[in-house]
Design a protein around this motif. Sequence first.
Motif, PDB file in Angstrom:
ATOM      1  N   THR A 176       0.871  -1.274   0.115  1.00 30.52           N
ATOM      2  CA  THR A 176      -0.059  -0.046   0.117  1.00 30.52           C
ATOM      3  C   THR A 176       0.821   1.233   0.072  1.00 30.52           C
ATOM      4  OG1 THR A 176      -1.882  -1.291   1.208  1.00 30.52           O
ATOM      5  CG2 THR A 176      -1.752   1.242   1.262  1.00 30.52           C
ATOM      6  N   LEU A 177       1.954   1.187   0.542  1.00 33.53           N
ATOM      7  CA  LEU A 177       3.043   2.484   0.706  1.00 33.53           C
ATOM      8  C   LEU A 177       3.469   2.427  -0.438  1.00 33.53           C
ATOM      9  CD1 LEU A 177       4.294   1.869   4.424  1.00 33.53           C
ATOM     10  CD2 LEU A 177       2.675   3.635   3.733  1.00 33.53           C
ATOM     11  N   LEU A 178       3.976   1.539  -1.021  1.00 31.75           N
ATOM     12  CA  LEU A 178       4.543   1.671  -2.465  1.00 31.75           C
ATOM     13  C   LEU A 178       3.807   2.033  -3.445  1.00 31.75           C
ATOM     14  CD1 LEU A 178       6.530  -1.781  -2.301  1.00 31.75           C
ATOM     15  CD2 LEU A 178       7.685   0.305  -2.197  1.00 31.75           C
ATOM     16  N   GLN A 179       2.442   1.664  -3.596  1.00 27.48           N
ATOM     17  CA  GLN A 179       1.708   2.048  -4.559  1.00 27.48           C
ATOM     18  C   GLN A 179       1.251   3.608  -4.421  1.00 27.48           C
ATOM     19  OE1 GLN A 179      -1.374  -0.973  -4.106  1.00 27.48           O
ATOM     20  NE2 GLN A 179      -0.844  -2.032  -6.103  1.00 27.48           N
ATOM     21  N   ASN A 180       1.337   4.026  -3.120  1.00 29.84           N
ATOM     22  CA  ASN A 180       0.903   5.347  -2.866  1.00 29.84           C
ATOM     23  C   ASN A 180       2.084   6.345  -3.225  1.00 29.84           C
ATOM     24  OD1 ASN A 180      -0.561   7.755  -1.754  1.00 29.84           O
ATOM     25  ND2 ASN A 180       1.143   7.520  -0.244  1.00 29.84           N
ATOM     26  N   LEU A 181       3.353   5.750  -3.075  1.00 21.67           N
ATOM     27  CA  LEU A 181       4.478   6.588  -3.461  1.00 21.67           C
ATOM     28  C   LEU A 181       4.529   6.574  -5.137  1.00 21.67           C
ATOM     29  CD1 LEU A 181       7.376   7.830  -2.996  1.00 21.67           C
ATOM     30  CD2 LEU A 181       8.313   5.470  -3.339  1.00 21.67           C
ATOM     31  N   TYR A 182       4.244   5.743  -5.746  1.00 19.39           N
ATOM     32  CA  TYR A 182       4.259   5.680  -7.287  1.00 19.39           C
ATOM     33  C   TYR A 182       3.284   6.667  -7.838  1.00 19.39           C
ATOM     34  CZ  TYR A 182       6.700   1.177  -6.299  1.00 19.39           C
ATOM     35  OH  TYR A 182       7.655   0.458  -6.145  1.00 19.39           O
ATOM     36  N   GLN A 183       2.047   6.561  -7.052  1.00 15.34           N
ATOM     37  CA  GLN A 183       0.847   7.553  -7.393  1.00 15.34           C
ATOM     38  C   GLN A 183       1.109   8.969  -7.129  1.00 15.34           C
ATOM     39  OE1 GLN A 183      -2.780   6.831  -5.297  1.00 15.34           O
ATOM     40  NE2 GLN A 183      -3.967   8.074  -6.510  1.00 15.34           N
ATOM     41  N   GLN A 184       1.720   9.206  -5.893  1.00 17.43           N
ATOM     42  CA  GLN A 184       2.203  10.293  -5.520  1.00 17.43           C
ATOM     43  C   GLN A 184       3.076  11.319  -6.404  1.00 17.43           C
ATOM     44  OE1 GLN A 184       0.451  12.597  -3.482  1.00 17.43           O
ATOM     45  NE2 GLN A 184      -0.638  10.896  -2.776  1.00 17.43           N
ATOM     46  N   ILE A 185       4.090  10.396  -6.981  1.00 16.89           N
ATOM     47  CA  ILE A 185       5.031  10.983  -7.978  1.00 16.89           C
ATOM     48  C   ILE A 185       4.383  11.013  -9.449  1.00 16.89           C
ATOM     49  CG2 ILE A 185       7.224  10.213  -9.274  1.00 16.89           C
ATOM     50  CD1 ILE A 185       8.137   8.667  -7.046  1.00 16.89           C
ATOM     51  N   ALA A 186       3.497  10.503  -9.797  1.00 15.90           N
ATOM     52  CA  ALA A 186       2.723  10.565 -10.936  1.00 15.90           C
ATOM     53  C   ALA A 186       1.858  12.037 -10.974  1.00 15.90           C
ATOM     54  CB  ALA A 186       1.854   9.270 -11.419  1.00 15.90           C
ATOM     55  N   ASN A 187       1.068  12.012  -9.801  1.00 17.06           N
ATOM     56  CA  ASN A 187       0.120  13.050  -9.658  1.00 17.06           C
ATOM     57  C   ASN A 187       0.983  14.341  -9.610  1.00 17.06           C
ATOM     58  OD1 ASN A 187      -1.783  11.318  -9.576  1.00 17.06           O
ATOM     59  ND2 ASN A 187      -2.158  11.287  -7.504  1.00 17.06           N
ATOM     60  N   ALA A 188       2.189  14.248  -8.826  1.00 20.27           N
ATOM     61  CA  ALA A 188       3.131  15.690  -8.531  1.00 20.27           C
ATOM     62  C   ALA A 188       3.647  16.248  -9.942  1.00 20.27           C
ATOM     63  CB  ALA A 188       4.435  15.336  -7.899  1.00 20.27           C
ATOM     64  N   ASN A 189       3.608  15.423 -10.820  1.00 18.02           N
ATOM     65  CA  ASN A 189       4.134  15.687 -12.118  1.00 18.02           C
ATOM     66  C   ASN A 189       3.019  15.911 -13.101  1.00 18.02           C
ATOM     67  OD1 ASN A 189       7.258  15.351 -12.162  1.00 18.02           O
ATOM     68  ND2 ASN A 189       6.589  14.075 -10.975  1.00 18.02           N
ATOM     69  N   GLY A 190       1.597  16.158 -12.641  1.00 26.02           N
ATOM     70  CA  GLY A 190       0.711  16.212 -13.344  1.00 26.02           C
ATOM     71  C   GLY A 190       0.342  15.420 -14.564  1.00 26.02           C
ATOM     72  N   HIS A 191       0.755  14.045 -14.508  1.00 20.94           N
ATOM     73  CA  HIS A 191       0.271  13.014 -15.198  1.00 20.94           C
ATOM     74  C   HIS A 191       0.086  11.639 -14.582  1.00 20.94           C
ATOM     75  CE1 HIS A 191       1.670  15.009 -19.150  1.00 20.94           C
ATOM     76  NE2 HIS A 191       2.455  15.500 -18.575  1.00 20.94           N
ATOM     77  N   PRO A 192      -1.050  11.499 -13.903  1.00 19.91           N
ATOM     78  CA  PRO A 192      -1.350  10.459 -13.187  1.00 19.91           C
ATOM     79  C   PRO A 192      -1.501   9.112 -14.068  1.00 19.91           C
ATOM     80  CG  PRO A 192      -3.023  12.202 -12.879  1.00 19.91           C
ATOM     81  CD  PRO A 192      -2.151  12.570 -13.955  1.00 19.91           C
ATOM     82  N   GLU A 193      -1.605   9.239 -15.424  1.00 18.28           N
ATOM     83  CA  GLU A 193      -1.357   8.162 -16.227  1.00 18.28           C
ATOM     84  C   GLU A 193       0.076   7.517 -16.315  1.00 18.28           C
ATOM     85  OE1 GLU A 193      -0.518  11.631 -19.007  1.00 18.28           O
ATOM     86  OE2 GLU A 193      -1.741  11.236 -17.113  1.00 18.28           O
ATOM     87  N   TRP A 194       1.073   8.230 -15.832  1.00 22.15           N
ATOM     88  CA  TRP A 194       2.362   7.495 -15.862  1.00 22.15           C
ATOM     89  C   TRP A 194       2.569   6.672 -14.498  1.00 22.15           C
ATOM     90  CZ3 TRP A 194       5.590  12.671 -16.597  1.00 22.15           C
ATOM     91  CH2 TRP A 194       5.587  12.980 -18.238  1.00 22.15           C
ATOM     92  N   GLU A 195       1.591   6.545 -13.661  1.00 20.07           N
ATOM     93  CA  GLU A 195       1.885   5.736 -12.660  1.00 20.07           C
ATOM     94  C   GLU A 195       2.500   4.315 -12.925  1.00 20.07           C
ATOM     95  OE1 GLU A 195      -0.712   3.735  -8.849  1.00 20.07           O
ATOM     96  OE2 GLU A 195      -1.396   5.257 -10.088  1.00 20.07           O
ATOM     97  N   ALA A 196       2.106   3.564 -13.827  1.00 23.53           N
ATOM     98  CA  ALA A 196       2.332   2.243 -14.145  1.00 23.53           C
ATOM     99  C   ALA A 196       3.882   2.375 -14.525  1.00 23.53           C
ATOM    100  CB  ALA A 196       1.647   1.665 -15.292  1.00 23.53           C
ATOM    101  N   GLN A 197       4.403   3.455 -15.521  1.00 25.12           N
ATOM    102  CA  GLN A 197       5.628   3.357 -15.806  1.00 25.12           C
ATOM    103  C   GLN A 197       6.516   3.668 -14.650  1.00 25.12           C
ATOM    104  OE1 GLN A 197       3.860   6.022 -18.973  1.00 25.12           O
ATOM    105  NE2 GLN A 197       5.423   5.273 -20.345  1.00 25.12           N
ATOM    106  N   ILE A 198       6.147   4.508 -14.005  1.00 29.34           N
ATOM    107  CA  ILE A 198       7.021   5.145 -12.790  1.00 29.34           C
ATOM    108  C   ILE A 198       7.206   3.738 -11.849  1.00 29.34           C
ATOM    109  CG2 ILE A 198       7.097   6.406 -10.616  1.00 29.34           C
ATOM    110  CD1 ILE A 198       5.683   8.513 -12.327  1.00 29.34           C
TER     111      ILE A 198
END
Length: 226
Positions: A176-198
């Motif tokens: 849960t903590l890992l997935q939250n980290l990936y999602q937060q990085i994607a959101n911070a860069n304005g591209h939530p769709e990048w979560e899987a690639q991150i």
Amino acid sequence: MKISGTISGRYGRAVLGLTLGLALSACVTVNIYFPAAAAKKLADKVVEQVYQAEAKGPAAVAPGNSAAPTVSAPARSSGGPLSMLSSPWHLAGYVLNLGFSTVSGQASAAANLDASSPGVVEAKARLEDFVPQMRPYLESGAVGFTAAGLVAIHDLNAVPLAQRAQVSALVSTNNTLLQNLYQQIANANGHPEWEAQIQEAFAQAWINKAPPGRWFQNSAGQWQQK
């Protein structure tokens, strides 16, 4: 002279319209590609820090480190840029420059990934505080990293029977903590769709930076020891 002036005016308006159309089209159709190199660099840095926190225990957070940066608002001018344009040709040049500056600015932003937002800082801090609990199970081989950048049970026989339920709960929390980290990085860069690639970039970093003896899954789902 009157006819000539009319033709010139029509020609100018046609060129101006075409120029505006091209400029707006350039702004709308620009594609921002996922910055894979920047993602790898960021993942390597964050993973190294998390592994250090795992080895040393919960990291002390200095006061004010999680504060959002202050951005000063630009000063306003009285007339604005359009007030200085004295002809359709000046206007056309201004709009073209604006369009290409927008494209250039977006492309430059895509070359780097921002990890300084409050959401990312908090997600990373929570993970660093938690990972010392995972260390014994990662070292024993009971738990390992998957090819998807998460953790999973590798060998429950390495865990005493009374602790197995606890280990499963720890694995769930860690993911849960890992997935939250990936999602937060994607959101911070304005591209939530990048979560899987991150997440994919981090998956490789967790394996590459792991201490010797750790277990991980390859792309085929097979467990291997580093």
